[in-house]
Design a protein around this motif. Structure first.
Motif, PDB file in Angstrom:
ATOM      1  N   LEU A  25      -3.668   3.770  -0.625  1.00 31.64           N
ATOM      2  CA  LEU A  25      -3.879   3.332  -2.011  1.00 31.64           C
ATOM      3  C   LEU A  25      -3.168   1.999  -2.250  1.00 31.64           C
ATOM      4  O   LEU A  25      -2.104   1.746  -1.668  1.00 31.64           O
ATOM      5  N   ASN A  26      -3.730   1.191  -3.145  1.00 26.50           N
ATOM      6  CA  ASN A  26      -3.044  -0.029  -3.560  1.00 26.50           C
ATOM      7  C   ASN A  26      -1.861   0.317  -4.462  1.00 26.50           C
ATOM      8  O   ASN A  26      -1.968   1.206  -5.311  1.00 26.50           O
ATOM      9  N   LYS A  55       0.847  -1.207   0.000  1.00 27.80           N
ATOM     10  CA  LYS A  55       0.000   0.000   0.000  1.00 27.80           C
ATOM     11  C   LYS A  55       0.878   1.250   0.000  1.00 27.80           C
ATOM     12  O   LYS A  55       2.006   1.224   0.520  1.00 27.80           O
TER      13      LYS A  55
END
Ligand code: 2BA
Length: 106
Positions: free
Chosen positions: A98-99, A2
């Protein structure tokens, strides 16, 4: 993996930074400016394994405070109304997770 964006008040940034690096997080610090108050803040970028995200957020939370700030004259709020005179509560921190599809170091 992440990517964590954490927008932190300038006053809290040194403690947030040292707590993260002290726990082994890799940190990039950006000097940023809030679009509403037009005041400086600090944005930390940290990419880390999924199982280390919660601890990262806890460290940021532990070292970030809520503060009342004056709204500068001429500031327009979400309703399009001049928000002055007034105060807003800023922080503790605003965090986005966020990925990460790929991370390449070369
Ligand atoms: P600023 O944009 O300067 O906003 C400072 C504080 O003013 C905000 O605190 C909020 O309490 C208030 N505020 C912001 N926009 C407003 C509006 N249109 N009308 C009335 N009040 C408003 P926080 O929410 O703690 O945000 C602190 C800083 O984090 C912001 O500074 C901005 O730099 C960033 N931020 C917050 N939410 C964000 C988001 N959704 N996307 C990107 N950045 C964000």
């Amino acid at each position: 993996m992440k990517l964590i964006f954490a927008i932190v008040g300038i006053e809290d940034a040194p403690n947030v930074q040292s707590s993260l690096t002290g726990e082994g997080y890799i940190v990039t610090k950006l000097a940023t400016t809030g679009g509403f108050l037009n005041a400086g803040n600090i944005t930390f970028l940290t990419a880390t394994d999924d199982d280390r995200v919660d601890t990262c957020i806890q460290l940021i939370q532990k070292n970030s405070s809520r503060r009342e700030k004056d709204v500068p004259a001429g500031t327009v709020n979400a309703a399009g109304i001049d928000a002055n005179p007034g105060k807003v509560t800023v922080g503790g921190a605003v965090v986005f997770v966020l990925n990460v599809e790929q991370c390449v170091k070369m």
